[in-house]
Write an enzyme that holds these catalytic residues in place. Structure first.
Site, short mmCIF file in Angstrom:
data_model
loop_
_atom_site.label_atom_id
_atom_site.label_comp_id
_atom_site.label_asym_id
_atom_site.label_seq_id
_atom_site.Cartn_x
_atom_site.Cartn_y
_atom_site.Cartn_z
N SER B 161 0.83 -1.20 0.00
CA SER B 161 0.00 0.00 0.00
C SER B 161 0.87 1.26 0.00
CB SER B 161 -0.94 -0.05 1.21
OG SER B 161 -1.97 0.87 1.07
N ARG B 231 -11.69 6.43 10.00
CA ARG B 231 -11.17 5.07 10.02
C ARG B 231 -12.23 4.06 9.58
NH1 ARG B 231 -6.63 2.10 9.44
NH2 ARG B 231 -6.64 0.25 10.75
N ASP B 327 -8.80 -6.67 -4.32
CA ASP B 327 -8.36 -5.35 -3.84
C ASP B 327 -8.93 -4.28 -4.76
OD1 ASP B 327 -7.03 -3.07 -3.07
OD2 ASP B 327 -5.03 -3.97 -3.09
N HIS B 360 -7.85 -5.47 0.03
CA HIS B 360 -6.56 -4.80 0.11
C HIS B 360 -5.73 -5.29 1.30
CE1 HIS B 360 -3.66 -1.60 -0.40
NE2 HIS B 360 -3.90 -1.13 0.80
N ASP B 361 -6.39 -5.51 2.42
CA ASP B 361 -5.68 -5.91 3.65
C ASP B 361 -5.05 -7.30 3.56
OD1 ASP B 361 -5.64 -3.74 5.24
OD2 ASP B 361 -7.25 -4.37 6.59
#
EC number: 2.3.1.31
Lengths: 204, 389
Positions: B161, B231, B327, B360-361
């Site tokens: 990232s 967040r 992602d 993505h994580d």
């Protein structure tokens, strides 16, 4: 059963055309056998382009420098003469535009090495002639409707295409059904009849 | 409870519990914003031992809300390091073999100079008086840290990232100092959609009355609600629709039926609220603004006349890129365009797309195919570098 042995012979013929420490791009690198062979025996700077993501991931896990990509689409990103050799092994017949792909190979590499199954082999001819059906052999095991091989050619066809593209054949080898090289002195028609596979070294 | 939760962000910001390298007025950090940052400091962690040839160093670049505690307990959260699945003794990146360095980026909030650090000119936290920090500024500072260790060439620079952006910047700005580069789940620029999400997050922070134009430390509070919302929104982008549905579906949270109100009826709501709450305990709101901005400003091609291949012209660095099918923050196409640019530059490049629904994580998780790719790439690079096993 002859497939694996023949394909290994085909890879060895290709590998023998490449001097040590060359920069090599293997288009359609599959499971990475050729790249691994070249790295181990010739210490080449080898790169691969492979359509199947699974094949790519396995290659990278084995430490090979391979990317996922399509010979029909992704060759344009490579610079002119970026490699000493560009290899297209048993893949030409599966491309959508073989002429364009071959043209790209000759642009990217100082030399191109192309190997392909010869559709002019007597068994193929016999199958069509006697049975009247598209040939299905151990080397070409697919039925006409599910084959990835959409652009078969014979050795004579390929030589003609090379002429059209202004490519010079520096070396050509035909392998018979047993993976043996057919004698150099034999004429083209003989190769085209008895050669099950052909390997060409081209330049332009 | 609220009183008990007041941590000391300034303490970790100025006096981190990890090693810190301080640069005096003689060594300012040149910023893309056109000013000099001085004095400044870099907080970092190292694992393993630097060999005599100084050839076994791996620099890990952390992501947006990451920190230097990559493979050891985080002093703020008490949780394991954020990439301990990958890095440690006997792990894929074996600290018995490699010297692993990870530093808090400039603009961060765990010890490297950032908006929560004390501005020596005023004796108060910088707040928004800190100039905008870019990815290139972060890398420039890391380079000074690498100089400090006497390392001429890093064996590998890796990160996911925002960390991946730093990897690309390293390979582009200092190609002779990077033997191999492993950018994961990243892009050579931030897309319009990504900037949009970041803007939502920033506006949430700024809309919190406790933000006070960035001077919240002076007012004795913190924009916790705004940062938590930021967040929560961002966290959704780190996952995927499929993964969210698999994990939470429409399940209710500790109740049998809908309450016909605005409580967290659904598990996903409760989960997101928890993510927001725990985040504000460990992260500085202004730092969040700076970090998101640095990613928005990143556009490696634009820095090289619009042609990405020129960012890597003549590079000898070995690259391996990794993307994940689900992602949607940095889709595979972003990685593929970097691969094409590297091909055009004649670079040695591998590219792996990994099939997963974890979004993505995924790069932070236990993904066997990711580890196999990293292992293969690092192994072959180590052989090429002459590093013994």
């Amino acid at each position: 059963m002859n497939v694996s042995r023949n394909q290994r012979v085909d890879l060895e013929v290709v590998a023998n055309l490449i001097p040590p420490q060359s920069r090599v791009l293997d288009v359609g690198s599959g499971d990475g056998s050729l790249l691994e062979l070249l790295q181990d025996t010739k210490q080449v700077d080898g790169r691969g382009l492979e359509l199947s993501q699974r094949g790519v991931n396995e290659c990278v896990a084995r430490g090979l420098s391979v990317i996922q990509g399509d010979a029909d689409k992704d060759l344009e990103f490579y610079p002119d003469k970026g490699f000493d050799f560009v290899v297209l092994s048993q893949t030409l017949q599966a491309t959508r535009n073989p002429k364009l792909v071959l043209d790209e190979l000759l642009r990217i590499g100082n030399r191109a090495i192309v190997s392909f199954p010869n559709f002019g082999h007597w068994r193929v001819r016999m199958s069509l002639f006697l049975n009247g059906r598209m040939p299905v052999t151990t080397d070409l095991p697919y039925s006409w409707y599910d084959t990835p091989n959409i652009h078969f050619c014979t050795i004579r066809d390929f030589v003609n295409l090379c002429d059209e593209l202004g490519a010079t054949v520096e070396k050509a080898t035909a392998l018979d059904a047993n993976g043996q090289k057919i004698g150099l002195s034999m004429p083209w028609w003989f190769w085209n009849f008895f050669g099950q596979q052909a390997v060409f070294l081209l330049t332009r | 409870m609220a009183a008990l939760r007041v941590r000391k962000p300034n303490n970790e910001a100025d006096q981190p519990s990890s090693p810190v390298l301080r640069f005096g007025p003689d060594k300012p950090l040149k910023l893309d914003a056109g000013t000099l940052l001085s004095p400044f400091q870099i907080a970092y962690q190292t694992y393993g031992t630097l060999n005599d040839a100084r050839s076994n160093a791996i620099l890990v670049c952390h992501a947006l809300t990451g920190d230097q505690h990559v493979a050891s307990t985080n002093p703020v959260t008490g949780k394991p390091g954020w990439w301990e699945v990958l890095i440690g003794p006997g792990k894929i990146i074996d600290t018995n073999r490699f010297f692993v360095i990870c530093s808090n980026v400039i603009g961060g909030c765990l010890g490297s100079t950032g908006p929560a650090s004390t501005n020596p000119a005023t004796g108060k936290p910088y707040g928004l008086d800190l100039p905008i920090i870019t990815i290139r500024d972060m890398v420039r500072a890391q380079q000074m840290l690498i100089d400090h260790f006497g390392i001429e060439k890093l064996f590998c620079v890796l990160g996911g990232s925002m960390g991946g952006m730093q990897v690309l910047e390293w390979a582009s700005s200092y190609p002779e100092r990077v033997f191999s580069a492993l950018p994961i789940a990243t892009g050579a620029r931030h897309s319009s959609q990504n900037i949009a999400f970041h803007e939502v997050g920033r506006q949430a922070v700024m809309a919190d009355p406790d933000w006070h134009g960035g001077k919240y430390f002076e007012h004795g509070g913190r924009p916790e609600k705004g940062l938590a919302v930021a967040r929560m929104a961002a966290h959704i982008t780190y996952l995927s629709e499929a993964a969210l549905h698999r994990k939470f579906g429409r399940n209710l949270q500790d109740r049998e039926a809908l309450t016909f109100g605005f409580d967290a009826d659904f598990q996903i709501e409760s989960y997101l609220r928890h993510q927001g709450m725990t985040f504000v305990d460990r992260f500085d709101a202004n730092s969040y603004l700076y970090m998101t901005r640095s990613m928005d400003y990143f556009d490696l091609a634009a820095d090289h006349g619009g042609r990405l291949a020129d960012a890597f012209a003549g590079t000898k660095t070995r690259f391996c890129l990794v993307s994940f099918t689900s992602d949607w923050l940095f889709p595979t196409e972003e990685s593929r365009s970097i691969v094409h640019a590297l091909n055009a530059a004649g670079a040695s490049v591998s590219f792996v797309e990994i099939e997963t629904d974890r979004g993505h994580d995924a790069f932070l998780l236990d993904e066997p195919e990711l580890f196999a790719a990293i292992n293969g790439f690092i192994g072959s690079a180590a052989r090429a570098r002459g590093l013994s096993t």
